[in-house]
Enzyme design. Structure first.
Site, PDB file in Angstrom:
ATOM      1  N   LYS A 113      44.567  -1.007  -8.921  1.00 33.67           N
ATOM      2  CA  LYS A 113      43.193  -1.410  -8.602  1.00 33.67           C
ATOM      3  C   LYS A 113      42.693  -0.782  -7.312  1.00 33.67           C
ATOM      4  CE  LYS A 113      43.038  -5.688 -11.243  1.00 33.67           C
ATOM      5  NZ  LYS A 113      42.934  -7.157 -11.251  1.00 33.67           N
ATOM      6  N   LYS A 192      40.520   4.241 -24.211  1.00 37.38           N
ATOM      7  CA  LYS A 192      40.618   2.802 -24.474  1.00 37.38           C
ATOM      8  C   LYS A 192      39.290   2.144 -24.132  1.00 37.38           C
ATOM      9  CE  LYS A 192      43.111  -1.380 -23.096  1.00 37.38           C
ATOM     10  NZ  LYS A 192      44.176  -1.963 -22.247  1.00 37.38           N
ATOM     11  N   LYS A 195      35.052  -1.840 -20.052  1.00 37.88           N
ATOM     12  CA  LYS A 195      33.820  -1.847 -19.262  1.00 37.88           C
ATOM     13  C   LYS A 195      33.893  -0.826 -18.143  1.00 37.88           C
ATOM     14  CE  LYS A 195      33.479  -6.823 -20.110  1.00 37.88           C
ATOM     15  NZ  LYS A 195      34.877  -7.031 -20.521  1.00 37.88           N
TER      16      LYS A 195
END
Length: 333
Positions: A113, A192, A195
């Site tokens: 992240k 994949k 969002k």
């Protein structure tokens, strides 16, 4: 195992799309048939990346509507907001004092992240400890997860085992359940569906936008008359999620025979998406008109989860030497 207690959670992070439904939601709904199910909306976890209060409230409401519309039975599944079970957060602190720093430093989710630009924070770093508290507070046996989340369940097992060794047996050791049958759903660009990539087919969004996005699905440049390989086609991968086995095989034969245009498959796919989700769309619209009923479902789910969490927290407090404190109070949401 028969009678297993199964827990899953979902972050409120945007509009529901095909990848969410077939990758996480459908398997989560199947938990209802397999044991005692707990499903929570991870609004505290979402705070590591969602910093807009109005958006968090909207997305949390959307998750509740989406799951109920798609078949969640609140009589068989304890469905609740994470933030309505405050015992989880006290338990997270008790777990944090036995969690080695090195264990958290090895977690790949934090690295992934921050590499994607998410601002580093203690919450993001300690995410696995809060996830451990979510799992352990209701004494889950099984946690269905994708392979990218398997490490967090392994961290939960390590932390629970360390706590049990240091303070006595309090927690069950949960097992990650990797479901190989769970679909990896391609987006309109072939990556994949996510969002993050902006490549989604939203289920309950505007139908004009859905049609536009289906028609944008990337295909190869094979001419109409050429035979085509269904196993390498994004369209076919999406079609097979919505069609019966004999229908899927019939389309595969048409691919291999040649003479089939991708435009024809896209029109069929659009119709199948609309037909598959039409009853759920109608149910969602009905639920949206009665927000108090949705809140009542979440409140009942939270009461069930808190009953179990209080028992667990009471045992954990006693094990570490804390008094029972406010465990018995009746301030359920």
């Amino acid at each position: 195992m028969a009678g297993s207690r199964i827990l899953s959670g979902v972050q409120p992070s945007g509009k529901l799309h095909l990848g969410n439904y077939f990758g996480m939601m459908k398997p989560a709904l199947e938990m209802q048939e397999e044991g005692e199910a707990y499903l929570f909306i991870a609004d505290y976890h979402a705070l590591t990346t969602v910093h807009d209060a109005a958006r968090l409230r909207e997305w949390t409401r959307d998750v509740a509507l989406d799951f109920l519309a798609c078949g969640l039975d609140p009589e068989r599944t304890a469905f609740y907001r994470q933030s309505d079970v405050p015992e989880v957060h006290e338990l997270a602190w008790l777990l944090s004092v036995v969690t080695p720093m090195g264990l958290l430093e090895r977690c790949h989710s934090y690295k992934d992240k921050t590499a994607r630009g998410v601002t580093p924070s203690h919450g993001l770093f300690a995410y696995p400890v809060l996830m451990a508290a979510d799992i352990l507070c209701v004494q889950s046996d099984k946690v269905p997860v994708g392979r990218d989340q398997k490490q967090h369940v392994e961290v939960t097992r390590d932390v629970a085992a360390k706590f049990n060794h240091q303070f006595g047996e309090v927690f069950r050791l949960p097992a990650p359940e990797i479901r190989d049958s769970v679909a990896v759903v391609p987006g309109i660009d072939g990556k994949k569906m996510s969002k993050t990539y902006g490549n989604t087919l939203d289920i309950f969004g505007d139908e004009k936008t859905l049609k536009k996005n289906v028609m944008r699905i990337v295909t190869d440049s094979a001419p109409l008359e050429a035979p085509k390989d269904p196993d390498t086609c994004n369209l076919f991968a999406l079609y097979r999620l919505l069609a019966a086995g004999d229908e899927t095989e019939a389309l595969a034969e048409r691919y291999r025979a040649g003479g089939l245009g991708y435009g024809t498959v896209k029109k069929d796919l659009l119709e199948r998406i609309q037909a598959y989700f039409a009853p759920m769309r109608a149910r969602r619209e009905e639920l949206a008109r009665d927000p108090e009923a949705v809140e009542a479902v979440l409140a009942r789910g939270a009461a069930r989860a808190r009953e179990e969490a209080r028992r667990t927290l009471s045992r954990a407090r006693e094990a570490v030497g804390l008094p029972p404190g406010a465990i018995g109070r009746e301030d359920t949401p």
